[in-house]
Design an enzyme around this catalytic site. Structure first.
Site, PDB file in Angstrom:
ATOM      1  N   LYS A  22      77.667 -18.962  24.936  1.00 22.43           N
ATOM      2  CA  LYS A  22      78.769 -19.922  24.747  1.00 22.43           C
ATOM      3  C   LYS A  22      79.939 -19.601  25.675  1.00 22.43           C
ATOM      4  CE  LYS A  22      81.887 -19.401  21.190  1.00 22.43           C
ATOM      5  NZ  LYS A  22      83.314 -19.521  21.515  1.00 22.43           N
ATOM      6  N   ASN A  23      80.393 -18.371  25.631  1.00 20.82           N
ATOM      7  CA  ASN A  23      81.622 -18.071  26.357  1.00 20.82           C
ATOM      8  C   ASN A  23      81.411 -18.020  27.866  1.00 20.82           C
ATOM      9  OD1 ASN A  23      83.036 -18.151  24.013  1.00 20.82           O
ATOM     10  ND2 ASN A  23      83.059 -15.936  23.678  1.00 20.82           N
ATOM     11  N   CYS A 117      94.230 -21.263  16.390  1.00 23.33           N
ATOM     12  CA  CYS A 117      93.235 -20.301  15.945  1.00 23.33           C
ATOM     13  C   CYS A 117      93.708 -19.719  14.634  1.00 23.33           C
ATOM     14  CB  CYS A 117      93.077 -19.184  16.937  1.00 23.33           C
ATOM     15  SG  CYS A 117      94.443 -18.055  16.871  1.00 23.33           S
ATOM     16  N   ARG A 122      97.573 -16.331  19.811  1.00 29.38           N
ATOM     17  CA  ARG A 122      96.714 -16.367  21.003  1.00 29.38           C
ATOM     18  C   ARG A 122      97.504 -16.929  22.180  1.00 29.38           C
ATOM     19  NH1 ARG A 122      90.734 -18.237  19.572  1.00 29.38           N
ATOM     20  NH2 ARG A 122      90.390 -17.159  21.539  1.00 29.38           N
ATOM     21  N   ASP A 312      83.862 -10.214  18.488  1.00 26.84           N
ATOM     22  CA  ASP A 312      83.154 -11.401  17.994  1.00 26.84           C
ATOM     23  C   ASP A 312      81.942 -11.043  17.135  1.00 26.84           C
ATOM     24  OD1 ASP A 312      85.059 -12.826  19.331  1.00 26.84           O
ATOM     25  OD2 ASP A 312      83.776 -13.375  21.022  1.00 26.84           O
ATOM     26  N   ARG A 404      79.715 -24.561  16.040  1.00 27.65           N
ATOM     27  CA  ARG A 404      80.440 -24.493  17.312  1.00 27.65           C
ATOM     28  C   ARG A 404      79.808 -23.490  18.262  1.00 27.65           C
ATOM     29  NH1 ARG A 404      86.745 -24.687  16.648  1.00 27.65           N
ATOM     30  NH2 ARG A 404      86.344 -24.793  18.863  1.00 27.65           N
TER      31      ARG A 404
END
Ligand code: EPZ
Length: 436
Positions: A22-23, A117, A122, A312, A404
């Site tokens: 994803k990232n 978030c 952030r 994460d 997501r």
């Protein structure tokens, strides 16, 4: 909106395959917006954040054509605006990469502040400071009005940029802006995550000149043109892989996880070995199992930028610690407030207390099913793991947040023996997709 319903207590067994990162892909899609020609991106995960990013890219004029499972042809040549002001920009964090990309393309970029978030403040000050050093204005906090960032640069010039906090987003964003700047940019104290290397590899394969990605000093020599024209395959998702390793572990199952990069998993693998799990690995797979009579040992984790233990995976690993004998500690060093999921785990039977940025986990606990909420993407993944380990039924509301970042999580878990289903429809605790 959807909920997940899990009947826990079944050992997971078999094989599961990991999707694209994803990232990494979110950075790569933004980078594709800077190219002077089309490209093809493969191994793109089918997750909500990617769908949102693709939609935003289309709204600025990119032509995106699906070309098979997980494959997209991307043609950015008709991008016609420097304004990324589609409302969905506010839904995902990674939209901030369009700042660097549009600045490169147009020497100006206008964008909403990226999504909020719920695990601490952030800021994006380091991104803006980097752009400022390269000659852009509109980069001070006071320049941001009505939640809109407006950046302009007559010329982008290479600069020496020291990040006083290791930031994934700032490293990638500055790398994007530097790719076509005049001269050499040096990013010091850069983040080293696998997705940073992947974005740099993508850009290099399209004509950029980036050296040192994956170390703490990245050197980017600006090039006048990024011709594109090639296919690029996204790396596997380190966090998804870790989540499935932990899923095998918390159910005392025996699962082989394929299409991962074992090196990326080392911060988790070493801890799971300490705890008593068996880990076997090959070039692109890891098998997690445990002997029948093995009692899990407690251990301590500290989240750190790569190659440290990833934040994460922090909520997921905390579920694992709940099953170990004695007191374990989970230190969160990246985000101010990433333990919001703890009361949800407590409602399932966990014994955890929080002192500052440390969770003291007293195990072993016997999880029992409950109705819980996915408070964010990884917190939601932790609820799934606790539900798999629990006796009885767990329902997870706001499961859209898990979608997501996890491709076909329900299907993949069912494929290795989990009793999990998605329940569409009314969701008492529906929370809009507004965080990352
Ligand atoms: C990326 O977020 C990931 N998101 C996050 O993934 C991940 O948790 C995080 O990196 C850390 O690994 C994407 O890649 C899209 P940071 P990012 O900038 O880039 C401070 C997930 O679950 N900081 O590395 O926003 C910040 O407050 C998620 O997939 C500044 O002070 O994170 C934090 O303490 C969620 N100023 C630290 O740096 C800045 O300008 C690291 O943040 C930027 C960051």
């Amino acid at each position: 909106m959807s909920r997940y319903r899990i009947e826990g207590g079944y050992k997971l067994q078999g094989d599961v395959s990991i999707s694209g990162s994803k990232n990494a892909v979110l950075g790569i899609l933004a980078a594709a917006m800077m190219l002077d020609g089309p490209c093809k991106i493969e191994n793109v995960p089918d997750i909500v954040d990617v769908q949102v990013m693709l939609e935003i890219c289309e709204t600025i004029g990119a032509k995106i054509t699906p070309a098979g499972e997980g494959i997209y042809e991307i043609d950015p040549t008709n991008i016609n605006t420097f304004e990324a002001t589609h409302p969905k920009v506010k839904n995902i964090r990674a939209s901030y990469y369009l700042l660097g990309a549009l600045l490169t393309r147009f020497r100006k970029a206008t964008m909403y502040m990226p999504g909020g978030c719920n695990f601490g403040t952030r800021p994006i000050d380091l991104h803006l400071k980097g752009f400022r050093k390269m000659g852009a204005s509109g980069t001070r906090a006071t320049d941001i009005r009505d939640g809109i960032i407006r950046i302009v640069a007559d010329e982008l010039v290479g600069a020496h940029i020291f990040l006083d906090v290791v930031s994934v987003g700032a490293t990638i964003n500055i790398m994007l802006a530097a790719t076509k700047a005049n001269g050499m940019t040096i990013i010091e104290n850069a983040a080293k995550e696998p997705h940073i290397v992947d974005v740099a590899n993508f850009l290099n394969s399209m004509g950029a000149n980036i050296k040192g990605a994956g170390t703490d000093t990245i050197r980017i020599k600006g090039v006048p043109v990024l011709p594109g024209g090639y296919s690029y395959s996204v790396i596997p998702d380190q966090i998804e892989a870790g989540t499935y390793m932990i899923a095998a572990a918390v159910t005392r199952g025996d699962v082989t996880i394929h299409n991962l990069i074992p090196k990326h998993m080392e911060p988790l693998t070493v801890k799971m070995l300490d705890m008593g799990y068996n880990i076997e690995q090959g070039d692109d797979w890891i098998r997690v199992s445990i002997d029948d009579d093995m009692e899990l040992e407690s251990t301590n984790f500290k989240t750190r930028p790569y190659p440290g233990f990833p934040t994460d995976l922090q909520p997921q690993a905390t579920v694992l610690l709940c099953l170990a004998n004695g007191m374990s500690r989970m230190h969160e060093n990246v985000w101010d407030n990433r333990f919001q999921y703890v009361p949800e785990l407590q409602s399932m039977g966990a014994s955890i207390s929080i002192i500052d940025r440390c969770a003291l986990v007293n195990g072993p606990c016997s999880f029992s099913g409950a109705s819980v909420t996915a408070l964010d993407l990884r917190a939601g993944a932790a609820m799934v793991l606790a539900g798999l380990a629990a006796s009885g039924v767990t329902t997870i509301s706001s499961a859209n947040r898990i979608d997501r970042g996890y491709e076909k999580i329900v299907e993949k878990l069912r494929g290795i023996g989990a009793h999990i289903e998605r329940i569409a429809g009314d969701d008492e605790h529906v929370v809009p997709i507004d965080d990352e």
